[in-house]
Write a protein that holds these residues in place. Structure first.
Motif, PDB file in Angstrom:
ATOM      1  N   ARG A 112      -5.180   6.367 -11.311  1.00 34.59           N
ATOM      2  CA  ARG A 112      -4.033   6.506 -12.217  1.00 34.59           C
ATOM      3  C   ARG A 112      -3.119   5.283 -12.185  1.00 34.59           C
ATOM      4  O   ARG A 112      -2.348   5.057 -13.101  1.00 34.59           O
ATOM      5  N   LEU A 113      -3.206   4.493 -11.125  1.00 35.28           N
ATOM      6  CA  LEU A 113      -2.299   3.351 -10.967  1.00 35.28           C
ATOM      7  C   LEU A 113      -2.840   2.056 -11.557  1.00 35.28           C
ATOM      8  O   LEU A 113      -2.101   1.110 -11.721  1.00 35.28           O
ATOM      9  N   VAL A 114      -4.125   1.988 -11.843  1.00 34.98           N
ATOM     10  CA  VAL A 114      -4.716   0.764 -12.391  1.00 34.98           C
ATOM     11  C   VAL A 114      -5.213   1.013 -13.806  1.00 34.98           C
ATOM     12  O   VAL A 114      -5.577   2.123 -14.155  1.00 34.98           O
ATOM     13  N   GLU A 115      -5.211  -0.040 -14.587  1.00 37.59           N
ATOM     14  CA  GLU A 115      -5.721   0.090 -15.953  1.00 37.59           C
ATOM     15  C   GLU A 115      -7.217  -0.178 -16.007  1.00 37.59           C
ATOM     16  O   GLU A 115      -7.922   0.415 -16.791  1.00 37.59           O
ATOM     17  N   ASP A 116      -7.706  -1.083 -15.162  1.00 38.77           N
ATOM     18  CA  ASP A 116      -9.120  -1.434 -15.116  1.00 38.77           C
ATOM     19  C   ASP A 116      -9.770  -0.706 -13.944  1.00 38.77           C
ATOM     20  O   ASP A 116      -9.341  -0.852 -12.799  1.00 38.77           O
ATOM     21  N   ALA A 117     -10.796   0.083 -14.212  1.00 37.38           N
ATOM     22  CA  ALA A 117     -11.451   0.872 -13.155  1.00 37.38           C
ATOM     23  C   ALA A 117     -11.986  -0.016 -12.039  1.00 37.38           C
ATOM     24  O   ALA A 117     -12.074   0.413 -10.893  1.00 37.38           O
ATOM     25  N   GLY A 118     -12.293  -1.270 -12.324  1.00 33.28           N
ATOM     26  CA  GLY A 118     -12.780  -2.196 -11.308  1.00 33.28           C
ATOM     27  C   GLY A 118     -11.738  -2.539 -10.260  1.00 33.28           C
ATOM     28  O   GLY A 118     -12.069  -3.003  -9.175  1.00 33.28           O
ATOM     29  N   ALA A 161       0.824  -1.204   0.000  1.00 29.03           N
ATOM     30  CA  ALA A 161       0.000   0.000   0.000  1.00 29.03           C
ATOM     31  C   ALA A 161       0.863   1.261   0.000  1.00 29.03           C
ATOM     32  O   ALA A 161       0.557   2.231  -0.696  1.00 29.03           O
ATOM     33  N   MET A 162       1.945   1.260   0.757  1.00 31.59           N
ATOM     34  CA  MET A 162       2.835   2.426   0.774  1.00 31.59           C
ATOM     35  C   MET A 162       3.523   2.597  -0.575  1.00 31.59           C
ATOM     36  O   MET A 162       3.711   3.710  -1.047  1.00 31.59           O
ATOM     37  N   ASP A 163       3.881   1.495  -1.204  1.00 36.29           N
ATOM     38  CA  ASP A 163       4.482   1.528  -2.529  1.00 36.29           C
ATOM     39  C   ASP A 163       3.528   2.195  -3.518  1.00 36.29           C
ATOM     40  O   ASP A 163       3.910   3.093  -4.260  1.00 36.29           O
ATOM     41  N   TRP A 164       2.270   1.775  -3.504  1.00 32.41           N
ATOM     42  CA  TRP A 164       1.266   2.362  -4.390  1.00 32.41           C
ATOM     43  C   TRP A 164       1.072   3.845  -4.087  1.00 32.41           C
ATOM     44  O   TRP A 164       0.926   4.658  -4.994  1.00 32.41           O
ATOM     45  N   TYR A 165       1.044   4.177  -2.800  1.00 30.16           N
ATOM     46  CA  TYR A 165       0.819   5.561  -2.402  1.00 30.16           C
ATOM     47  C   TYR A 165       1.935   6.475  -2.915  1.00 30.16           C
ATOM     48  O   TYR A 165       1.669   7.529  -3.495  1.00 30.16           O
ATOM     49  N   VAL A 166       3.171   6.055  -2.744  1.00 26.41           N
ATOM     50  CA  VAL A 166       4.302   6.867  -3.211  1.00 26.41           C
ATOM     51  C   VAL A 166       4.265   6.998  -4.726  1.00 26.41           C
ATOM     52  O   VAL A 166       4.458   8.084  -5.271  1.00 26.41           O
ATOM     53  N   LYS A 167       3.991   5.912  -5.422  1.00 34.28           N
ATOM     54  CA  LYS A 167       3.899   5.975  -6.879  1.00 34.28           C
ATOM     55  C   LYS A 167       2.775   6.912  -7.308  1.00 34.28           C
ATOM     56  O   LYS A 167       2.923   7.673  -8.260  1.00 34.28           O
ATOM     57  N   GLY A 168       1.652   6.873  -6.613  1.00 37.28           N
ATOM     58  CA  GLY A 168       0.549   7.777  -6.917  1.00 37.28           C
ATOM     59  C   GLY A 168       0.929   9.234  -6.725  1.00 37.28           C
ATOM     60  O   GLY A 168       0.532  10.093  -7.503  1.00 37.28           O
ATOM     61  N   LEU A 189       3.929  10.422  -7.080  1.00 34.32           N
ATOM     62  CA  LEU A 189       4.899  10.780  -8.108  1.00 34.32           C
ATOM     63  C   LEU A 189       4.265  11.021  -9.474  1.00 34.32           C
ATOM     64  O   LEU A 189       4.776  11.802 -10.270  1.00 34.32           O
ATOM     65  N   LEU A 190       3.161  10.352  -9.755  1.00 34.94           N
ATOM     66  CA  LEU A 190       2.529  10.482 -11.062  1.00 34.94           C
ATOM     67  C   LEU A 190       1.874  11.846 -11.241  1.00 34.94           C
ATOM     68  O   LEU A 190       1.481  12.490 -10.274  1.00 34.94           O
ATOM     69  N   GLU A 191       1.770  12.238 -12.499  1.00 32.19           N
ATOM     70  CA  GLU A 191       1.088  13.486 -12.834  1.00 32.19           C
ATOM     71  C   GLU A 191      -0.346  13.411 -12.349  1.00 32.19           C
ATOM     72  O   GLU A 191      -0.912  12.339 -12.204  1.00 32.19           O
ATOM     73  N   GLY A 192      -0.910  14.543 -12.115  1.00 35.49           N
ATOM     74  CA  GLY A 192      -2.304  14.616 -11.710  1.00 35.49           C
ATOM     75  C   GLY A 192      -2.483  15.745 -10.726  1.00 35.49           C
ATOM     76  O   GLY A 192      -1.643  15.962  -9.860  1.00 35.49           O
ATOM     77  N   GLU A 193      -3.558  16.440 -10.898  1.00 39.20           N
ATOM     78  CA  GLU A 193      -3.807  17.597 -10.055  1.00 39.20           C
ATOM     79  C   GLU A 193      -4.191  17.184  -8.643  1.00 39.20           C
ATOM     80  O   GLU A 193      -3.739  17.771  -7.675  1.00 39.20           O
TER      81      GLU A 193
END
Length: 73
Positions: A55-61, A32-39, A41-45
Motif C-alpha cells: 500500500r505504501l509503494v506505487e511500483d510493486a517492484g 523503516a519505523m516511519d513506513w511501518y506507522v504509515k502502513g 494508519l492506511l486503510e486495509g484489512e
C-alpha cells in the motif's frame, strides 16, 4: 485512513515520528519505523508487513526494498 488523508497530515506526522524515533540511531531504522506507522494508519484489512508495504509503494517492484531497507556500506 486513505492515502489522500495521510498526505494532508504528512508534515505533522513527519514531525511527530521524528520526535518519537530520533533515538533509534541509524537513519534506516527511523525510515523503516516511519513506513511501518504509515502502513498501520492506511486503510486495509491486513496489517502484516507485505500488505502494508504494497500500500505504501506505487511500483510493486519496490515492495521488497521497503521490507528490507539497505544499509550503507
Amino acid at each position: 485512513m486513505t492515502p489522500r488523508q495521510l498526505k494532508r497530515l504528512e508534515g505533522e506526522l513527519e514531525s511527530f515520528l521524528e520526535s518519537m524515533f530520533s533515538g533509534l540511531g541509524r537513519v534506516e531504522r527511523r525510515r523503516a519505523m516511519d513506513w511501518y506507522v504509515k502502513g498501520l494508519l492506511l486503510e486495509g484489512e491486513r496489517k502484516s508487513i507485505d500488505p502494508m508495504a504494497g500500500r505504501l509503494v506505487e511500483d510493486a517492484g519496490e515492495q521488497e526494498a521497503m521490507r528490507q531497507p539497505s544499509l550503507p556500506t
